[in-house]
Scaffold this motif. Structure first.
Motif, PDB file in Angstrom:
ATOM      1  N   VAL A 199      46.927  37.410  46.359  1.00 20.24           N
ATOM      2  CA  VAL A 199      45.811  38.456  46.606  1.00 20.24           C
ATOM      3  C   VAL A 199      45.423  38.990  44.902  1.00 20.24           C
ATOM      4  O   VAL A 199      44.340  39.153  44.836  1.00 20.24           O
ATOM      5  CB  VAL A 199      46.511  39.608  47.152  1.00 20.24           C
ATOM      6  CG1 VAL A 199      45.348  40.904  47.354  1.00 20.24           C
ATOM      7  CG2 VAL A 199      46.595  39.143  48.883  1.00 20.24           C
ATOM      8  N   ILE A 200      46.288  38.813  44.264  1.00 23.25           N
ATOM      9  CA  ILE A 200      45.987  39.384  42.799  1.00 23.25           C
ATOM     10  C   ILE A 200      45.032  38.573  42.258  1.00 23.25           C
ATOM     11  O   ILE A 200      44.347  38.682  41.337  1.00 23.25           O
ATOM     12  CB  ILE A 200      47.445  39.364  42.060  1.00 23.25           C
ATOM     13  CG1 ILE A 200      48.214  40.715  42.308  1.00 23.25           C
ATOM     14  CG2 ILE A 200      47.056  39.579  40.543  1.00 23.25           C
ATOM     15  CD1 ILE A 200      49.478  40.929  41.821  1.00 23.25           C
ATOM     16  N   THR A 201      45.232  36.875  42.468  1.00 20.99           N
ATOM     17  CA  THR A 201      44.336  35.938  41.933  1.00 20.99           C
ATOM     18  C   THR A 201      42.983  36.329  42.641  1.00 20.99           C
ATOM     19  O   THR A 201      42.153  36.120  41.805  1.00 20.99           O
ATOM     20  CB  THR A 201      44.685  34.762  42.003  1.00 20.99           C
ATOM     21  OG1 THR A 201      44.887  34.455  43.337  1.00 20.99           O
ATOM     22  CG2 THR A 201      46.283  34.533  41.365  1.00 20.99           C
ATOM     23  N   VAL A 202      43.002  36.807  43.827  1.00 21.19           N
ATOM     24  CA  VAL A 202      41.646  36.901  44.528  1.00 21.19           C
ATOM     25  C   VAL A 202      40.923  38.141  43.652  1.00 21.19           C
ATOM     26  O   VAL A 202      39.818  38.071  43.391  1.00 21.19           O
ATOM     27  CB  VAL A 202      41.837  37.082  45.869  1.00 21.19           C
ATOM     28  CG1 VAL A 202      40.374  37.433  46.632  1.00 21.19           C
ATOM     29  CG2 VAL A 202      42.344  35.963  46.689  1.00 21.19           C
ATOM     30  N   LEU A 203      41.958  38.994  43.571  1.00 17.68           N
ATOM     31  CA  LEU A 203      41.152  40.448  42.984  1.00 17.68           C
ATOM     32  C   LEU A 203      40.662  40.260  41.434  1.00 17.68           C
ATOM     33  O   LEU A 203      39.929  40.860  40.978  1.00 17.68           O
ATOM     34  CB  LEU A 203      42.251  41.449  43.175  1.00 17.68           C
ATOM     35  CG  LEU A 203      42.491  42.022  44.503  1.00 17.68           C
ATOM     36  CD1 LEU A 203      43.830  42.847  44.528  1.00 17.68           C
ATOM     37  CD2 LEU A 203      41.489  42.633  45.075  1.00 17.68           C
ATOM     38  N   ASN A 204      41.491  39.232  40.878  1.00 19.61           N
ATOM     39  CA  ASN A 204      41.084  38.787  39.539  1.00 19.61           C
ATOM     40  C   ASN A 204      40.037  38.094  39.508  1.00 19.61           C
ATOM     41  O   ASN A 204      38.717  38.529  38.539  1.00 19.61           O
ATOM     42  CB  ASN A 204      42.370  37.938  38.823  1.00 19.61           C
ATOM     43  CG  ASN A 204      41.847  37.424  37.610  1.00 19.61           C
ATOM     44  OD1 ASN A 204      41.786  38.240  36.429  1.00 19.61           O
ATOM     45  ND2 ASN A 204      41.521  36.148  37.441  1.00 19.61           N
TER      46      ASN A 204
END
Length: 381
Positions: free
Chosen positions: A281-286
């Motif tokens: 999810v963090i990579t998506v938000l990035n």
């Protein structure tokens, strides 16, 4: 005008917190792979040509005899940022990539100020806000423990989201006549606002789950998908009003509505994903934060922002795909907050075949003490 200045100040400060803190966190991540017998490194010496480039740009900009120097500096900044991402793709060149990225960001900030040509009072204000943000970013970055790096990255992403939304709303409110803005400008304002809002709330939930402040279990609401679709429809409806070019009062109300519904959507979608999937999810938000920056590049007519935003967006999306494949996750389900998956399991539990190898603490300690070398492979989640 006062509201616009406040939002601009907020965006400037939070962006600087993210820049300084983010580079410190990057260095800490790279230091985790550093071995005691590694040869000495001199990557700090790349600061010499970087400082020379900044000085050359400053002299050329102040002379007024090099009209294209702003564009040249922005292009070089974009190339350095691209080189930074490319360098981070390999452990052997990761530190060089970090140095290249730092130089690119520094040149990008300076060339942006040179392009805008603010008066001395405004320059002093910007400098003061960036100094405050830099101090805060360094304070946070220096005190982060290695085990807290993932949630710190998520927290920094939330700052990016706030900055993107604040800059977009401030730009719209500062327009002399919002009804006269062209469709590209209106679309850029709208996209930067909603993507920034989704990034902010989603990152806060990811931070809470990774830091143990929220339950890591996914939200199992039976109408989860319907709620997401309803919030998405409301966000699109508010966007249609904004794109209609109404007077500023109606436009700000619609933009505020889109800000609220997209923020609720980001919160609900991320809360519907389990804690083990938060790294993805963090990579998506990035990636989302990059697309927000890209939209602001069109909004402010700043190609450097569009270039770097597209770079962040595409690299974040590629990393998301790689991590989803490695973790056997469906990328669309992760991006859409678990859409299409069941809120709760049912039916007969899976039966695992084979024989489990058991051990004890004493046996594990003995194996470690008798080993000549040990490789620790970090997992996800």
């Amino acid at each position: 005008l006062g509201r616009s200045h406040t939002l601009a100040a907020l965006a400037t400060t939070l962006s600087t917190v993210n820049i300084v803190g983010g580079f410190i966190v990057t260095k800490k991540m790279l230091d985790m792979f550093k071995r005691p017998d590694d040869p000495p490194e001199y990557y700090h010496l790349y600061g010499i040509p970087a400082a020379g480039s900044l000085a050359f740009y400053g002299a050329g900009s102040m002379s007024g005899h090099v009209p294209e120097i702003d564009s040249a500096a922005a292009t070089l900044s974009g190339l350095l940022c691209i080189g930074g991402i490319a360098g981070l793709s390999s452990q052997s060149t990761a530190r060089l990539g970090a140095a290249s990225g730092q130089a690119g960001v520094a040149l990008g900030v300076v060339s942006t100020l040179g392009h805008l040509h603010p008066d001395m009072a405004t320059t002093a204000q910007i400098g003061g806000l960036m100094a405050a943000g830099g101090v805060a970013g360094k304070y946070i970055g220096d005190r982060v423990e290695p085990t807290s790096l993932p949630q710190t990255v998520a927290a920094f992403h939330s700052l990016v989201g706030i900055a993107a939304s604040a800059a977009a709303v401030g730009d719209y409110a500062n327009a002399e006549s919002a009804a006269d803005l062209d469709k590209v400008h209106l679309a850029s304002v709208y996209l930067a606002t909603i993507i920034g809002s989704v990034t902010c709330t989603g990152s806060l939930v990811a931070f809470g789950k990774l830091d143990g402040r929220m339950a890591s279990t996914p939200m199992a609401h039976p109408a989860r998908d319907q709620i997401n679709m309803g919030l998405g429809a409301a966000t699109l409806g508010a966007g249609a009003v904004v794109m209609g070019g109404p007077e500023v009062g109606t436009g700000l109300a619609a933009l505020g509505g889109a800000l609220g519904t997209s923020g609720a959507l980001g919160w609900h979608m991320t809360a519907s994903i389990g804690g083990a999937d938060m790294p993805v999810v963090i990579t998506v938000l990035n990636s989302y934060s990059g697309w927000a920056l890209c939209a602001e590049g069109f909004m402010l007519d700043m190609p450097i922002m569009t270039t770097v935003g597209a770079l962040i967006g595409c690299s974040g999306a590629a990393l998301t795909k790689i991590m989803c494949d490695a973790m056997n996750r469906d990328i669309l389900s992760v991006i859409l907050g678990g859409y299409g998956t069941k809120a709760s399991g049912g039916g007969e539990a899976m039966k695992f075949e084979g024989e489990a190898t058991q051990t004890t603490v004493d046996e594990t300690c003995k194996l470690l003490m008798e080993s000549s070398s040990v490789i620790i492979v970090p997992g996800y989640g």
